[in-house]
Every structure is written in structure tokens, then in C-alpha cells.
Design a protein around this motif. Structure first.
Motif, PDB file in Angstrom:
ATOM      1  N   ASP A  26       1.348 -22.349   9.511  1.00 18.16           N
ATOM      2  CA  ASP A  26      -0.063 -22.000   9.300  1.00 18.16           C
ATOM      3  C   ASP A  26      -0.824 -21.946  10.615  1.00 18.16           C
ATOM      4  O   ASP A  26      -1.795 -21.212  10.759  1.00 18.16           O
ATOM      5  N   ARG A  27      -0.394 -22.754  11.550  1.00 24.06           N
ATOM      6  CA  ARG A  27      -1.064 -22.754  12.850  1.00 24.06           C
ATOM      7  C   ARG A  27      -0.577 -21.619  13.754  1.00 24.06           C
ATOM      8  O   ARG A  27      -0.938 -21.562  14.922  1.00 24.06           O
ATOM      9  N   GLY A  28       0.289 -20.798  13.207  1.00 21.72           N
ATOM     10  CA  GLY A  28       0.675 -19.601  13.963  1.00 21.72           C
ATOM     11  C   GLY A  28       1.979 -19.722  14.724  1.00 21.72           C
ATOM     12  O   GLY A  28       2.356 -18.806  15.467  1.00 21.72           O
ATOM     13  N   TYR A  29       2.668 -20.814  14.551  1.00 25.37           N
ATOM     14  CA  TYR A  29       3.937 -20.965  15.273  1.00 25.37           C
ATOM     15  C   TYR A  29       5.082 -20.282  14.541  1.00 25.37           C
ATOM     16  O   TYR A  29       5.110 -20.246  13.306  1.00 25.37           O
ATOM     17  N   ALA A  30       6.027 -19.782  15.313  1.00 24.18           N
ATOM     18  CA  ALA A  30       7.323 -19.408  14.762  1.00 24.18           C
ATOM     19  C   ALA A  30       8.165 -20.675  14.862  1.00 24.18           C
ATOM     20  O   ALA A  30       8.441 -21.153  15.956  1.00 24.18           O
ATOM     21  N   VAL A  31       8.521 -21.237  13.717  1.00 18.79           N
ATOM     22  CA  VAL A  31       9.248 -22.507  13.726  1.00 18.79           C
ATOM     23  C   VAL A  31      10.745 -22.226  13.876  1.00 18.79           C
ATOM     24  O   VAL A  31      11.336 -21.511  13.062  1.00 18.79           O
ATOM     25  N   ILE A  32      11.327 -22.766  14.923  1.00 14.91           N
ATOM     26  CA  ILE A  32      12.748 -22.585  15.172  1.00 14.91           C
ATOM     27  C   ILE A  32      13.442 -23.925  14.953  1.00 14.91           C
ATOM     28  O   ILE A  32      12.985 -24.953  15.461  1.00 14.91           O
ATOM     29  N   GLY A  33      14.507 -23.906  14.184  1.00  9.95           N
ATOM     30  CA  GLY A  33      15.195 -25.162  13.934  1.00  9.95           C
ATOM     31  C   GLY A  33      16.633 -24.915  13.534  1.00  9.95           C
ATOM     32  O   GLY A  33      17.069 -23.765  13.397  1.00  9.95           O
ATOM     33  N   PRO A  34      17.378 -25.996  13.317  1.00  9.50           N
ATOM     34  CA  PRO A  34      18.783 -25.869  12.970  1.00  9.50           C
ATOM     35  C   PRO A  34      18.977 -25.414  11.531  1.00  9.50           C
ATOM     36  O   PRO A  34      18.202 -25.774  10.648  1.00  9.50           O
ATOM     37  N   THR A  35      20.021 -24.637  11.319  1.00 12.58           N
ATOM     38  CA  THR A  35      20.382 -24.219   9.965  1.00 12.58           C
ATOM     39  C   THR A  35      21.870 -23.884   9.986  1.00 12.58           C
ATOM     40  O   THR A  35      22.450 -23.689  11.061  1.00 12.58           O
ATOM     41  N   VAL A  36      22.484 -23.841   8.810  1.00 16.91           N
ATOM     42  CA  VAL A  36      23.922 -23.574   8.769  1.00 16.91           C
ATOM     43  C   VAL A  36      24.177 -22.082   8.674  1.00 16.91           C
ATOM     44  O   VAL A  36      23.575 -21.391   7.857  1.00 16.91           O
ATOM     45  N   ARG A  37      25.040 -21.588   9.548  1.00 22.74           N
ATOM     46  CA  ARG A  37      25.452 -20.180   9.450  1.00 22.74           C
ATOM     47  C   ARG A  37      26.812 -20.011  10.112  1.00 22.74           C
ATOM     48  O   ARG A  37      27.048 -20.563  11.182  1.00 22.74           O
ATOM     49  N   ASP A  38      27.661 -19.249   9.466  1.00 19.79           N
ATOM     50  CA  ASP A  38      28.977 -18.926  10.039  1.00 19.79           C
ATOM     51  C   ASP A  38      29.746 -20.156  10.504  1.00 19.79           C
ATOM     52  O   ASP A  38      30.316 -20.165  11.587  1.00 19.79           O
ATOM     53  N   GLY A  39      29.715 -21.194   9.725  1.00 19.98           N
ATOM     54  CA  GLY A  39      30.537 -22.355  10.050  1.00 19.98           C
ATOM     55  C   GLY A  39      30.027 -23.186  11.203  1.00 19.98           C
ATOM     56  O   GLY A  39      30.779 -23.958  11.797  1.00 19.98           O
ATOM     57  N   ALA A  40      28.767 -23.009  11.542  1.00 23.06           N
ATOM     58  CA  ALA A  40      28.220 -23.823  12.619  1.00 23.06           C
ATOM     59  C   ALA A  40      26.759 -24.117  12.320  1.00 23.06           C
ATOM     60  O   ALA A  40      26.150 -23.472  11.453  1.00 23.06           O
ATOM     61  N   ILE A  41      26.210 -25.089  13.021  1.00 20.02           N
ATOM     62  CA  ILE A  41      24.781 -25.321  12.909  1.00 20.02           C
ATOM     63  C   ILE A  41      24.126 -24.574  14.056  1.00 20.02           C
ATOM     64  O   ILE A  41      24.365 -24.867  15.228  1.00 20.02           O
ATOM     65  N   VAL A  42      23.374 -23.550  13.708  1.00 17.44           N
ATOM     66  CA  VAL A  42      22.776 -22.674  14.707  1.00 17.44           C
ATOM     67  C   VAL A  42      21.258 -22.827  14.663  1.00 17.44           C
ATOM     68  O   VAL A  42      20.719 -23.481  13.767  1.00 17.44           O
TER      69      VAL A  42
END
Ligand SMILES: Cc1cc2nc3c(=O)[nH]c(=O)nc-3n(C[C@H](O)[C@H](O)[C@H](O)COP(=O)(O)OP(=O)(O)OC[C@H]3O[C@@H](n4cnc5c(N)ncnc54)[C@H](O)[C@@H]3O)c2cc1C
Ligand code: SF4
Ligand code: SF4
Ligand code: FES
Lengths: 395, 273
Positions: A26-42
Motif C-alpha cells: 500500500d505504501r508503494g513498495y514492490a515487495v521482494i521476498g523468498p518463494t519456492v520455484r523450480d526446486g529452490a527458494i528464489v
């Protein structure tokens, strides 16, 4: 930095992570964080905290990275993955400028549309960002693109209570506690302590602010003041993590060790194993080297310059007319590890290694920076067989 | 603030020095780089081809023109070699630490140049001659592969007319018409009128030549801290950001390219450092 007092620390349950992500968005940030994809935490942009890797952990070792199911609901129950935050502040590929025909040189505006909020920054990676700030942002000719991307990044750090087998931030003084450079710092507790509603396995978070922006965001979260006992408990858990590092790299005499071993026969030994793939430099959160490429379209009327990550393991890296300075794999590995652990201090006033262990996990042949140093320590620097007898210089 | 964007410069003059070397006089089209010091370099762009580090071999303030002498050895320098008057190049800089000229006041000066290496030390000679009286004896020693490779031949001929400068030239391989000396440039040191303890040396050329020259100067008794060299490494940024130009503890674009031999002798003898 002093240990935060209970007065500055709040406690919240896992649902508050969703609120945190929403507030940041809401404050306008693009929140970047860990998530699971292709057998890794990216790392990826998160539209909700639900995409965090709840219940996932990783098994790490030299040359090994495997996802595993945890028996709890930890969102941050994993050590460093293949990516680091440098991908966002110092992208792998970036256009610097373009020029049409006889026109002016036009700067590429690669500034992110929205400022980033980094969610889940480990203390080692926090330190790595500080190192990049010094290297790219504070020299005589600061990288303006870096400054544009880095300015105003909101950082949510997460302290470590469960280091991986390849971790050694404890030796490098960069973890497992978050000390500075964050807006908010979380400690994830999984043993049921502090939990309002839940049983062991459901995470509870201690949260504290490290900046006015952090305090501002914290005020919007459903968090309540934590009692001193809980805070002390979390502190103990983090301190205990320092004792449970999978690896160590004792700092004493390290700078000198590398300089004394410039002509050690050990480099040939590493070179026999290293395939000079450069993985270690790509995954390292502080490796910053780049090269440029000039391109034109088919008409030759439109010219552009691109900058991309480069690796000191690449043969062309040291190319000058007449040949590369570092032809052998031995000299390239020596350059990399010596830069990380020794000459970085000379050039930028700190170590270039934060002990995240990525280079160990992602080396296809399992070369381990801590092991190589141990071998150098064990060997005698006087057995010099790769020395050039003073004969030939670099070229 | 030095921007990462090249500024546009127009090729004003193109002087062919040898079959593979030209001096380009560049004039700013729309804003010029900050003033440079002798020994500093620019990152010179041939648009659409690439960018290379080239020393500033002369400046003509007030109009911001500068001269760069370059040898065609690869894609970018070949394109720049063929840049005709009126064409446009890009410039960034100036970068690096240049020659320490104040060191040589009241002392003997010896300039040793190998091949294209004469271009980066040329501003030293200009500065020394501009204040000729503050120095004692001035010696210029030049080495080239063959007589055809001598850069700045006309200027050197003029220099030889002067009684207050000792000039000596040698080539590695003589041609039939060559009446001068043959042999490596270090052999010229034997006849150089210098008082080693009171000498400042400025050396530029291929790295091996610089090492041999510096060692010969050391043997004569010139202190290592009084021997300045200018080093070459791969450079992609010029400004301490790309990591390419490292030599042990140094970033040559930032801590050099001019360095003293006392700080670098031990590094230059390590293979592939
Ligand atoms: C501080 C400094 C000052 C210099 N001053 C001069 C000068 O005044 N006159 C002159 O003729 N040359 C000078 N050089 C050398 C010049 O930069 C190279 O000849 C040039 O980079 C070759 O590029 P290229 O694309 O034509 O050749 P290629 O051989 O095709 O080069 C490919 C790439 O390798 C790199 N490279 C190749 N050779 C060198 C080299 N010797 N040094 C650094 N990078 C290299 C370049 O980045 C180039 O883009 C200087 C070098 C440095 C570091
Ligand atoms: S050198 Fe290895 S352990 Fe150190 S910061 Fe880089 S990737 Fe992490
Ligand atoms: S140390 Fe490992 S990861 Fe690094 S270049 Fe060598 S083989 Fe690749
Ligand atoms: S040329 Fe980029 S760091 Fe020196």
C-alpha cells in the motif's frame, strides 16, 4: 550495537506477515521476498505473504542444495538460496545508454517503477548490502544506477536461529543477529514460545524497528509489546545459532595468510578441481564485477551499451592486448579468494566475504572456501613451486 | 561528478604517427570533461564498437581540446585509428592518478618510453620543459621495435636540437637506413647523465620493459620510490566499479595507473597476479 531492550521489541503472530506485506504494498513498495520455484527458494515479487516458503527448508552442503519439507510452518526456515539481493540493486544485465544516429547519448532509465521492500534479508546478506554500498556507492565515481535502485529500499531483516551446513557468518562477524542497516528486524520462533493461539510449529515473530520508516510501518501491524523473558529467549536462540554454524573460517591472520601464499603450490591443487565455471562469483552477494558490451542494430544507426555481471574466473576478464594476465585456473581461483578475504580490505576497507556459504553450496565440484583456507593454513607458505623464479611477468 | 555517460567529442585533427598509430585531437561538442592531470586517462568510445582506456597525451585548455595517441591493436582501437576529422567519439573521465611532477623539482629527470608508451609520458616532458629551470638535467630515452615504430618522430627530432635535453633512441631491429643505436632501451641508461640518488624516473612501455628498466635504475642507485611507472590492465569502467583492473591490493584505474616501483615491484614479479 546494543541488544534491544524488551521495550523496543514487539511480538506478532504469523498472520501479521500478511498485514506487513499489504502495508508495504500500500505504501508503494514492490515487495521482494523468498518463494519456492523450480526446486529452490528464489527471490521474487510477492503480492501476498502467502507466497512465502512456509514449511520449506533446505539441505546444504558442499556442492549440494536440496529443498526439504520441514515439520513446522517456518516461513524463513531456510538458509541462503541461489540468488541474493544484489540481483535487484545491481542487476545481472543493464542497459547504460543508447544513441540514435548523430544524436545525443541518452541515459537508460532503469530505475524501478516502485522502490523495493526486501522481506527476509538474512544478517549476512544485510552485511553484503552494506559492502556493495561501499564498493558501488561510496567511491570516487559512484555508480548512479546503483544509487537510484538502492535509495529508499525498505529492509525487513530476519535473524537466524537455524544456520545451514554451509554457513559461517559467525566467523565473519556478520550474523546470526541483525545489527544495523534494517528498517525492521524479525526473529522467527518455532517452539511455541510467545504464541498467543498456537502450538509448537506455528511461527511467532519478534519484531523491532531500526529506522523511522520501520517504526512507521510497525505502528500499522497487529503487534503487541513483547515481555522481557520472551525477548531474552529469542536472543538466546540467536546466540545459540552462532555456536551451531555448519562451518567456520577463523579470521585471525587471514589477510596476511593470503598474501603470504601468493605463490603457494596449493593453487595448482585447487585448479585441478575447479572447472572455472564462475558459479561462485554469480551467487556471491558481494561479487560486483561487471563488463560492458556495445551493440548496434542492423542499420548501425542505433547504438547501445549494456553492462552485465562478469567473473574473474573468465579467461577474458584480464585480457589485454597480447593475452590474458591470468591464463591459468590456479591464478584465477587465487584472485577470487584472495580478493574476498584479503585485498578487499585494502581496496574497500572490509572483508569481501560475509560467510553466507552460497559459493560452497553452488560449486559444482564442491570446492569450499573454508576448506581451502584451512589447507592453506596447514601448508607451509615456504614451499614455493609455482613461483615464477622472478623470470616472466604477467605478460 | 563524473558521469557514466560518454560526452560527445568531435575529431578535430588526425595526425598519422606511424603505420598503426595516430594522434587524435578531440574537441568537446556539448560540455567537456573536467580538467585532467598528466598521466590520467579517458575511456574513449567508438560508438557501436566499444570503449577503451587511452591516456591523455596533451591538452589544449582553454577550449577543452585534448590529444590522444593510440595504436591500432584490436577492434576498438582500429575503429578509432580510422576516425576521420569531423567524426564523433565518446569520452568519459578523466580517471586515475597521474604522474607526480612535483617530486622532480631540483632534481635530474629521466623519461624512459617504449613504443606507444611515449604517449602517456609525453605530458611529463611537456611539463618539465615548460618549467625547465626548476629541474637539473633532463634525459629522454626512447625504445621502439623498428625505426618505423617510432612515435612522435618529428617532435623527437626537434627535441634533439635542444642543448638542455639529452635524447637517445634505440630500436630492437634496425633497418638498412637506420644509423642509430640497436638494442633494448635499458642499454641507453649507461650513457644517461644522471645522478642516481637525485633522479626521478618516469617510465612507460610494455610491462616487461618497465620492469627491466626499473630494475636497471634501481641497480644504478635510483630509489624505488623515485621510479614511477604507468600500468596497464583490462579496464571496463575506469572508475573503480568493474573490478577488472586489479593488481593485488590495487585497483589500477583508481590507485594508478601511475604507481611507484616501491609499491609494486613485489606484485609485478608474481606470475599471473
Ligand atoms: C590506463 C591505460 C592507458 C592506456 N593508454 C593508451 C594510449 O595512450 N595509447 C594506446 O594506444 N593504448 C593505450 N592503452 C591500451 C589500450 O587501452 C588498448 O590497446 C585497447 O584497450 C585495446 O582495445 P581493442 O578493442 O582495440 O583491442 P582488443 O585486443 O580487441 O581488445 C579487446 C578488449 O580487451 C581490452 N584490452 C585489450 N588490450 C588492452 C590493454 N592493453 N590495456 C587495457 N585493456 C585492453 C579492451 O577492454 C578491449 O575492449 C592504455 C591502457 C590503459 C589501461
Ligand atoms: S565468498 Fe562465498 S561465503 Fe563469502 S559471501 Fe561470497 S558466496 Fe558467501
Ligand atoms: S570454485 Fe567452484 S564454483 Fe567457483 S569457479 Fe571453481 S568450480 Fe566454479
Ligand atoms: S577499470 Fe573498472 S575497476 Fe578499474
Amino acid at each position: 550495537m546494543s541488544t534491544p531492550t524488551a521495550a523496543g521489541v514487539s511480538v506478532m503472530d504469523v498472520s501479521a506477515l500478511c498485514v506487513l506485506v499489504d502495508v508495504l504494498r500500500d505504501r508503494g513498495y514492490a515487495v521482494i521476498g523468498p518463494t519456492v520455484r523450480d526446486g529452490a527458494i528464489v527471490l521474487d515479487e510477492l503480492d501476498s505473504a502467502e507466497r512465502l516458503p512456509f514449511g520449506w527448508g533446505v539441505t546444504l552442503d558442499a556442492g549440494t542444495y536440496r529443498l526439504r519439507r520441514r515439520d513446522d510452518g517456518a516461513a524463513f526456515g531456510h538458509a541462503a538460496g541461489p540468488q541474493s539481493w544484489k540481483s535487484y540493486v545491481h542487476p545481472a544485465r543493464e542497459r547504460l545508454w543508447s544513441r540514435d544516429g548523430d544524436g545525443p547519448v541518452v541515459a537508460a532509465d532503469e530505475t524501478p517503477r516502485r522502490p523495493y521492500a526486501f522481506l527476509g534479508v538474512r544478517p549476512c546478506d544485510l552485511r553484503a548490502l552494506g559492502i556493495l554500498d561501499r564498493v558501488l556507492g561510496q567511491g570516487r565515481h559512484p555508480d548512479q544506477g546503483y544509487a537510484r535502485r538502492r535509495d529508499g529500499v525498505f529492509i525487513v531483516a530476519v535473524e537466524c536461529i537455524e544456520p545451514g551446513r554451509t554457513c559461517f557468518c559467525g566467523s565473519m562477524g556478520s550474523g546470526p543477529a541483525a545489527e544495523e542497516g534494517y528498517d525492521l528486524a524479525l526473529t522467527e520462533l518455532l517452539d511455541g514460545s510467545g504464541s498467543v493461539s498456537s502450538s509448537p510449529g506455528t511461527p511467532t515473530y519478534l519484531i523491532r524497528s531500526g529506522s523511522p520508516a520501520g517504526t512507521d510501518v510497525l505502528a500499522e501491524l497487529p503487534a503487541t509489546p513483547a515481555d522481557a523473558e520472551l525477548v531474552a529467549h529469542a536472543r538466546d536462540a540467536v546466540d545459540a545459532a552462532a555456536e551451531r554454524m555448519g562451518r567456520s573460517l577463523p579470521a585471525d591472520g587471514l589477510r596476511e595468510l593470503m598474501v603470504e601464499n601468493r605463490e603457494s603450490p596449493h593453487w595448482d591443487d585447487v585448479a585441478a578441481r575447479c572447472v572455472t565455471c564462475g558459479n561462485c562469483t554469480m551467487v556471491c552477494p558481494t561479487c560486483f564485477c561487471t563488463t560492458t558490451e556495445d551493440v548496434t542494430d542492423l542499420t548501425g544507426e542505433h547504438a547501445e551499451r549494456w553492462r552485465r555481471w562478469d567473473s574473474c574466473f573468465d579467461l577474458d576478464f584480464s585480457y589485454i592486448h597480447g593475452g590474458s594476465v591470468r591464463m591459468s585456473g590456479a591464478s584465477r581461483y587465487r584472485q577470487w579468494i584472495t580478493h574476498k578475504l584479503s585485498t578487499w580490505h585494502d581496496q574497500f576497507g572490509s572483508t569481501g566475504c560475509v560467510g553466507c556459504g552460497r559459493c560452497i553450496a553452488w560449486c559444482p565440484v564442491g570446492i569450499d572456501i573454508t576448506e581451502e583456507v584451512a589447507m592453506l593454513r596447514a601448508g607451509s607458505p615456504d614451499e614455493r613451486t609455482t613461483a615464477g623464479d622472478g623470470a616472466e611477468g604477467p605478460r | 561528478m563524473t558521469t557514466a555517460l560518454p560526452l560527445l567529442y568531435r575529431v578535430h585533427g588526425r595526425e598519422v604517427e606511424t603505420y598503426d598509430t595516430v594522434t587524435l585531437t578531440l574537441e568537446p561538442m556539448d560540455g567537456s570533461l573536467p580538467a585532467s592531470a598528466p598521466g590520467q586517462f579517458t575511456m574513449l568510445t567508438a560508438f557501436g564498437i566499444g570503449e577503451v582506456p587511452i591516456s591523455i597525451s596533451g591538452t589544449a585548455a582553454p577550449d577543452g581540446r585534448l590529444a590522444q595517441t593510440l595504436r591500432a591493436v584490436g577492434a576498438v582501437t582500429r575503429a578509432l585509428y580510422h576516425a576521420t576529422p569531423g567524426s564523433v567519439v565518446g569520452l568519459r573521465g578523466p580517471y586515475g592518478v597521474g604522474w607526480d611532477l612535483s617530486a622532480a623539482r631540483g632534481r635530474d629527470v629521466v623519461i624512459v618510453a617504449g613504443g606507444i608508451g611515449i604517449a602517456p609520458v609525453w605530458p611529463v616532458l611537456q611539463a618539465v620543459l615548460a618549467h625547465r629551470r626548476v629541474h637539473r638535467r633532463v634525459t629522454v630515452l626512447i625504445g621502439a621495435r623498428t625505426p618505423r615504430d617510432i612515435v612522435f618522430g618529428a617532435e623527437i627530432a626537434e627535441l634533439r636540437e635542444r642543448s638542455d635535453v639529452h635524447v637517445d633512441i634505440t630500436v630492437d631491429q634496425a633497418s638498412n637506413e637506420w644509423l642509430g643505436r640497436t638494442g633494448v632501451v635499458t642499454t641507453l641508461l649507461a650513457d644517461a647523465p644522471i645522478d642516481p640518488e637525485l633522479t626521478d624516473a618516469y617510465v612507460c612501455g610494455p610491462e616487461v620493459m618497465m620492469r627491466f628498466t626499473a630494475d636497471a635504475l634501481l641497480r644504478l642507485g635510483v630509489p624505488a620510490g623515485r621510479i614511477q611507472l604507468t600500468l596497464e590492465r583490462n579496464m571496463r569502467c575506469g572508475g573503480g566499479l568493474c573490478g577488472h583492473c586489479q593488481l593485488g591490493p590495487y585497483l589500477i584505474c583508481r590507485d594508478g595507473p601511475v604507481v611507484t616501483y616501491d609499491r609494486t615491484a613485489d606484485l609485478l614479479t608474481v606470475r599471473e597476479l
